[in-house]
Design an enzyme around this catalytic site. Structure first.
Site, PDB file in Angstrom:
ATOM      1  N   SER A 153    -100.534  -1.164  11.502  1.00  0.00           N
ATOM      2  CA  SER A 153    -101.293  -2.153  12.271  1.00  0.00           C
ATOM      3  C   SER A 153    -100.333  -3.193  12.817  1.00  0.00           C
ATOM      4  O   SER A 153     -99.300  -3.485  12.193  1.00  0.00           O
ATOM      5  CB  SER A 153    -102.291  -2.831  11.339  1.00  0.00           C
ATOM      6  OG  SER A 153    -102.745  -4.031  11.908  1.00  0.00           O
ATOM      7  N   TYR A 166    -103.135  -7.106   3.618  1.00  0.00           N
ATOM      8  CA  TYR A 166    -103.255  -6.032   4.605  1.00  0.00           C
ATOM      9  C   TYR A 166    -101.934  -5.860   5.376  1.00  0.00           C
ATOM     10  O   TYR A 166    -101.451  -4.744   5.566  1.00  0.00           O
ATOM     11  CB  TYR A 166    -104.403  -6.405   5.546  1.00  0.00           C
ATOM     12  CG  TYR A 166    -104.711  -5.420   6.636  1.00  0.00           C
ATOM     13  CD1 TYR A 166    -105.437  -4.265   6.372  1.00  0.00           C
ATOM     14  CD2 TYR A 166    -104.315  -5.671   7.954  1.00  0.00           C
ATOM     15  CE1 TYR A 166    -105.748  -3.376   7.396  1.00  0.00           C
ATOM     16  CE2 TYR A 166    -104.630  -4.791   8.967  1.00  0.00           C
ATOM     17  CZ  TYR A 166    -105.345  -3.642   8.689  1.00  0.00           C
ATOM     18  OH  TYR A 166    -105.655  -2.763   9.703  1.00  0.00           O
ATOM     19  N   LYS A 170     -99.650  -2.588   5.444  1.00  0.00           N
ATOM     20  CA  LYS A 170     -99.446  -1.895   6.714  1.00  0.00           C
ATOM     21  C   LYS A 170     -97.966  -1.816   7.083  1.00  0.00           C
ATOM     22  O   LYS A 170     -97.529  -0.846   7.712  1.00  0.00           O
ATOM     23  CB  LYS A 170    -100.247  -2.577   7.821  1.00  0.00           C
ATOM     24  CG  LYS A 170    -101.765  -2.361   7.695  1.00  0.00           C
ATOM     25  CD  LYS A 170    -102.109  -0.895   7.548  1.00  0.00           C
ATOM     26  CE  LYS A 170    -103.517  -0.543   7.976  1.00  0.00           C
ATOM     27  NZ  LYS A 170    -103.841   0.882   7.673  1.00  0.00           N
TER      28      LYS A 170
END
Ligand code: NAD
Length: 308
Positions: A153, A166, A170
């Site tokens: 991401s 996150y 990622k």
């Protein structure tokens, strides 16, 4: 150029009940792959479970004449993942394509985040991807064929406020890709990272309405299909969204070398602009590319001969 097809190929797509995973599963099936539609059926933050979404994607694939099976493994549960791989092998005898896409969000600023939420997000994205790739790995090695995609991401590659868990998970996809690319190459296993940006329930409240239509998941799937095709590249980070595709790369600047008494924090500060100067920056082939570069720089600065 001939059509990209997946006839006689078996693909696993995790988190394929909705959003990007659903689009990837349908795209693979439309071009001939048999697809394991994995989904735990959780909400955006990972709570609850349901097999409905995965089953409905299987129905969609069957309705278009394709072959698919649903599996509700939690990708962060190693045993459940092994069970999924065993079922796929029983049914179809091979696994060619492994698309790691399942994911959740538990956003909070780092100050407010419980470590349990940090761990949970890393568990689903990073450990989950490693679990599924690891279970596929011996099969792909024996087949001398495998295509693995890890979903990263922009949050991990560039940063996004409130997503320390996150973003870290990622960014870890890049590290996992680099090593799996190296270890898989001799067995024709190619490993890439997809960095999508799409309008899904994950981003529903973040995107202007007009952008949502442009950013449909189906605009990303063609890029994913190329990354798992026979002629796929390996060790590539493909950014994809709304029909745009671009590559993200890691470069190292040429930098400077400070020897002996010159090597002080003040000298680092004084020459900071030179350290950061992108002129002549390079992609390094592997970790020892860096070690070798620095040792050779030091040897040169000291007038030593170093054969390496
Ligand atoms: P989504 O929330 O629409 O779908 C995620 C799917 O993963 C859901 O069906 C969910 O049930 C499933 N899932 C969650 N945890 C699971 C687990 N432990 N085991 C099995 N399945 C599980 O999300 P999306 O937007 O389609 O995102 C797909 C992937 O792309 C994610 O990895 C996400 O982080 C990544 N991504 C999305 C965007 C975006 O803009 N939507 C941007 C960058 C990265």
């Amino acid at each position: 150029m001939s059509d990209i097809r997946f006839d006689n190929r078996v693909a696993i797509v995790t988190g394929a009940g909705v959003g990007l995973g659903r689009s990837h599963a349908l795209g693979l099936a439309a071009r001939g792959a048999k697809v394991v539609v994995n989904d735990l059926g959780v909400s955006r933050d990972g709570t609850g479970t349901s097999s409905d979404a995965a089953l409905s994607v299987v129905d969609e694939i069957k309705a278009m004449g394709g072959e698919a099976m649903a599996h509700g493994a939690d990708v962060s549960d190693d045993d459940a993942v092994k069970d999924m791989i065993a079922e796929a092998m029983d049914a179809w005898g091979r696994i060619d394509i492994c698309v790691n896409n399942a994911g959740i969000l538990m956003d909070k600023t780092f100050a407010k985040m419980e470590m349990a939420a940090f761990r949970k997000v890393v568990d689903v994205h990073l450990i989950g991807s490693a679990n599924v790739a690891h279970a596929c790995w011996p099969i792909m090695r024996a087949q001398k064929y495998g295509r693995v995609v890890l979903t990263s991401s922009a949050s991990g590659l560039y940063g996004n406020f409130g997503q320390s868990n996150y973003g870290a998970a990622k960014a870890a996809m890049l590290g996992l890709m680099n090593i799996l690319h190296m270890e898989g190459a001799r067995d024709n296993i190619r490993v890439n990272v997809l960095a999508p940006t799409a309008a899904t329930r994950m981003t529903a409240d973040l995107l202007p309405e007009a952008a949502q239509e442009l950013l449909a998941p189906e605009t990303i799937t063609p890029g994913l299909l190329y990354l798992v095709s026979e002629d796929a590249p390996s060790q590539m980070i493909l950014g994809a969204g709304a029909g745009s595709y671009a590559e993200t790369r890691v470069y190292e600047t040429q930098g400077i070398t400070l020897i002996g008494g010159e090597n002080t924090p003040e000298a680092v500060a004084a020459r900071f602009e030179e350290i950061r100067d992108p002129h002549d920056q390079q992609q390094l082939g592997d970790a020892f590319g860096q070690t070798k570069k620095y040792a050779l720089n030091a040897a040169k600065a000291k007038g030593l001969k170093l054969d390496w």
